[in-house]
Structures are given as C-alpha cells and as structure tokens.
Design a protein around this motif. Structure first.
Motif, PDB file in Angstrom:
ATOM      1  N   GLY A  33      -4.589   8.026   5.661  1.00 14.73           N
ATOM      2  CA  GLY A  33      -4.997   6.751   6.259  1.00 14.73           C
ATOM      3  C   GLY A  33      -6.154   6.115   5.506  1.00 14.73           C
ATOM      4  N   GLN A  34      -7.058   6.956   5.005  1.00 16.37           N
ATOM      5  CA  GLN A  34      -8.189   6.467   4.209  1.00 16.37           C
ATOM      6  C   GLN A  34      -7.690   5.787   2.936  1.00 16.37           C
ATOM      7  N   PRO A  66       0.801  -1.236   0.000  1.00 11.22           N
ATOM      8  CA  PRO A  66       0.000   0.000   0.000  1.00 11.22           C
ATOM      9  C   PRO A  66       0.835   1.288   0.000  1.00 11.22           C
ATOM     10  N   PHE A  67       1.899   1.366   0.781  1.00  3.42           N
ATOM     11  CA  PHE A  67       2.624   2.634   0.829  1.00  3.42           C
ATOM     12  C   PHE A  67       3.240   3.006  -0.521  1.00  3.42           C
ATOM     13  N   THR A  68       3.904   2.050  -1.159  1.00  8.80           N
ATOM     14  CA  THR A  68       4.562   2.356  -2.436  1.00  8.80           C
ATOM     15  C   THR A  68       3.535   2.686  -3.523  1.00  8.80           C
ATOM     16  N   TRP A 104       9.525   1.920  -1.790  1.00  9.55           N
ATOM     17  CA  TRP A 104       9.875   3.206  -1.148  1.00  9.55           C
ATOM     18  C   TRP A 104       9.725   3.166   0.368  1.00  9.55           C
ATOM     19  N   ALA A 105       9.586   1.963   0.956  1.00  8.90           N
ATOM     20  CA  ALA A 105       9.408   1.828   2.406  1.00  8.90           C
ATOM     21  C   ALA A 105      10.435   2.646   3.197  1.00  8.90           C
ATOM     22  N   GLN A 132       3.740   2.337  10.897  1.00  8.68           N
ATOM     23  CA  GLN A 132       2.329   2.573  10.587  1.00  8.68           C
ATOM     24  C   GLN A 132       1.965   2.236   9.132  1.00  8.68           C
ATOM     25  N   HIS A 133       2.810   2.620   8.202  1.00  7.42           N
ATOM     26  CA  HIS A 133       2.431   2.520   6.780  1.00  7.42           C
ATOM     27  C   HIS A 133       3.113   1.389   6.016  1.00  7.42           C
TER      28      HIS A 133
END
Ligand code: CP3
Length: 350
Positions: free
Chosen positions: A183-184, A152-154, A214-215, A225-226
């Motif tokens: 966050g949504q 999700p983050f990348t 890109w973590a 968190q992400h």
C-alpha cells in the motif's frame, strides 16, 4: 470553445459531439514496425537516451502521424520512466525487455525519492512542448496530443518483480502478505502519477491515458483496491486543476469488472482489450463514456479479409456511441506497414 477544439475529432468525441467515422490512433504506434523508428532508435543508442532526448523522442512521436495521419499522437516515452525518475535503476536489454533491481523490502521502497521526480522528468516535458509545436508546424492541426503514465498497479508489478514476468508472483504475493508495504508503494506511485500527468498537461498534453496492462490478474477485491481506487483518485486530483482534460483508463483484462471500473472512477474514456465483447461493454458502460479499442493486434498482422471482417464488426458494434478506434493492445513489431494503411482506409470510409 474556439476553433482549435472543433478542429480535433479526437477531442470532439470527448466533448460529447457525435463524430463518425471515429477518430483512430494505435497503442504503441511509434515503434519497431516502423523503419523510421528503428533508425531513430539506432541513432539514440539506448532506449532511455531516446526517451530523454526531446528532439529524438519528439521525432519518434511524430513519425506515425506523418506516415498515417492518425487523429492522436501519443507522447513517446515509457511507463517505466516513473520508476527511473524516482531513482530505481532501469535498463532495457535487447530481447529481454526492461530490467530493474527488484523492490522487496521496506528499505527498498524507502530508497525511492519523490523529490527526484520533478527534475528527472524535465526532458520528457520538453518532448511534449516540441511535439505540440511540431504538430502545428507540420500541418497536423487536427491531431491531438495524448500524454500518459502507467497506472500504479502495473508500474508496481515491474518495480517489485524487477522486470516483466509470466505471472508477477512476487508482486501478487506481496499484495496479499504485506498489504501495508504494498500500500505504501501504491500511495507513492499514485502521488507520482498525479504530479507527472499534471506536468504533462501543463506542457501541452490535451488528454491523458493511464495504462494498467496487468489489472486483470487481480482478484475482484484487490482489483477495486489497486486498480479502480487509484484511477479514481488520480482522476479526481486531475479534475480539480484540469476539468476539461479527458482522462482515459485502460484496465486491461478487466472482464466483468469493466462496468464497475468505469462507474466508480468516473473516467472520461475507457480502453478495451481485444477480449472484451463490445455488446457486453455497451450494456455496462454509460453512453457518456468514450469507449476506445479493441482490434486484436494479430488481426492487423494477418491483414486481408480477416482484418476487414474484424474491423467491420467493431465499427458496427460501436456505431452510435462515443468511440475512438484503437487496438486492444500495442501494435507488434512484425505488423506489415500496408496493413496499417488498409486499416486507415477502412476506418476513414466508415
Ligand atoms: O507509441 C506509443 O504508444 C507511445 C510509447 C509507449 C511505449 N511504451 C514505447 C516503448 C507507451 C505508451 C508504452 C507503454 C508501456 N510500456 C506499457 C503499457 C502498455 C502495454 O503495452 O502493455 C508497458 C507494460 C510498458 C513496459 C515496456 N516497455 C516493456 C514491457 C517493454 C519491452 C517490450 C517491448 O515491446 O520491447 C518496453 C519497451 C518499449 N516501450 C518499446 C517502445 C517503443 C520498445 C523498445 C525498443 O525500441 O527496443
């Protein structure tokens, strides 16, 4: 469990069996360094057509297996097919990489539709089925099939920014300044990723990998968190339905946070980037977790004694641990074909 599993070294490592020489595959193994890829890419015309035409995408998936007999095939697709499937526009431009309309507001994020996902990904799931059949029909019974998604983050990085970026400034600013909005988006992507990977497993993927390129640009609290929390949530949801299917995380550039990522997610395998010191990784990663990596893609471009030395040093450090040989990041287009052949020879002789 039966003959099939016993015959596949990549899956055997995840089942806890000692396997040496280690299985090998390469990130981006289907790509522009292969003349046969450039041909199928030209035939498709544009990249999204290639990813959504099952016969062509399956051919691209199988090309590197036919040439080098890697131990795993990875579905030919792209991490940005999820934003595409959610209805965000996507275009791959020559020399520019992916371009999307940037997501910046509540309305932008509200325009993404989770309900579109299931029908949009149908051709990709068909590719998975065609590849499984192709592996069996072409005599690659020992080759496993890996499905994947962007983490999700990348994926959020490319969606918010509207493409690649030197520093992903808009995304990182949004994560700090509008944590509810960001966050949504992360929650939506986590749900989409679970559905997408579950569907790939149902179609025949034997392991799945989460690419979080890109973590490592996040500070530690946001990394947890992400990067760590979504990977843990995705793994737990997949394990409820597919307890036997290995889940591999690739939190690129995680550095000192790698041990925490592995223990907090409970991930089955972890991709290590080329900057990761294997002696350190071995100290902080459980002996039950499969490590995967981490040859510098530019050592493979260089070839010769420099390549031999790097490969020997990785094999030496990894020996005695559950290990899958790979690069630390994707193979680059200028990689000479013969260097990949020498890498295969050296690893097979380990
Ligand atoms: O062989 C495989 O590994 C499977 C297919 C695969 C692709 N992309 C095909 C691709 C996989 C697993 C990916 C993952 C991916 N895509 C990541 C995560 C891993 C990484 O490399 O960091 C990311 C960040 C992307 C997003 C993406 N896709 C970018 C930034 C680009 C443009 C840069 C480039 O290399 O061209 C792409 C395009 C892309 N994805 C290509 C391929 C083979 C090249 C497209 C072409 O043929 O022109």
């Amino acid at each position: 469990m039966g003959m099939e599993k016993a015959a596949k070294p990549f899956l055997q490592v995840f089942a806890g069996d000692p396997v040496w020489p280690p299985p090998i595959w390469l990130m981006r193994q289907a790509g522009r360094y292969l003349p046969e890829y450039r041909a199928v890419r030209a035939k498709a015309g544009d990249f999204i057509t290639l990813c959504t035409t099952p016969e062509l995408a399956a051919d691209a998936t199988l090309q590197p297996i036919r040439r080098y007999r890697f131990d795993a095939a990875i579905l030919f697709s792209d991490i940005l097919m999820v934003p595409w499937a959610l209805g965000q526009g996507l275009d791959y431009r020559e020399g520019e990489g992916p371009v999307l309309p940037p997501l910046r507001s509540v309305a932008d994020i509200g325009s993404l539709k989770l309900e579109r996902l299931a029908s949009a990904i149908r051709p990709i799931l068909q590719t998975v089925r065609v590849v499984r059949r192709g592996l069996a029909d072409e005599g690659f019974a020992s080759c496993s099939l890996i499905g994947f998604a962007g983490a999700p983050f990348t994926v959020a990085c490319y969606m918010v920014e509207g493409g690649g970026s030197r520093d992903f400034a808009a995304t990182r600013t949004m994560a700090h300044a509008q944590p509810m909005l960001f966050g949504q988006l992360m929650d939506l992507l986590t749900e989409a990723t679970v559905r997408y990977l579950s569907a790939q497993i149902d179609a025949g993927a034997e392991a799945v990998m989460l690419f979080d390129t890109w973590a490592g640009i996040l500070p530690p609290a946001q990394f947890r968190q992400h990067v760590t929390d979504p990977a843990r949530a995705i793994r737990l949801r997949l394990k409820q339905f597919y307890p036997e299917v290995p889940v591999i995380g690739f939190p690129r550039l995680a550095g000192a946070l790698i041990g925490d990522y592995v223990s907090a997610t409970g991930i089955d395998g972890v991709g290590l980037d080329s900057g990761m010191e294997l002696r350190f990784a071995k100290q902080v990663i459980s002996t039950r977790t499969v490590m995967q990596g981490n040859l510098d893609p530019f050592a493979l471009v260089a070839g010769g004694p420099a390549l031999r030395r790097e490969v020997a040093s990785i094999l030496n450090a990894a020996k005695g641990r559950p290990f899958v040989f790979n690069l630390g990041h994707g193979i680059v287009p200028q990689t000479p074909l013969e260097h990949v052949a020498s890498l295969m020879e050296q690893v097979r002789a380990a």
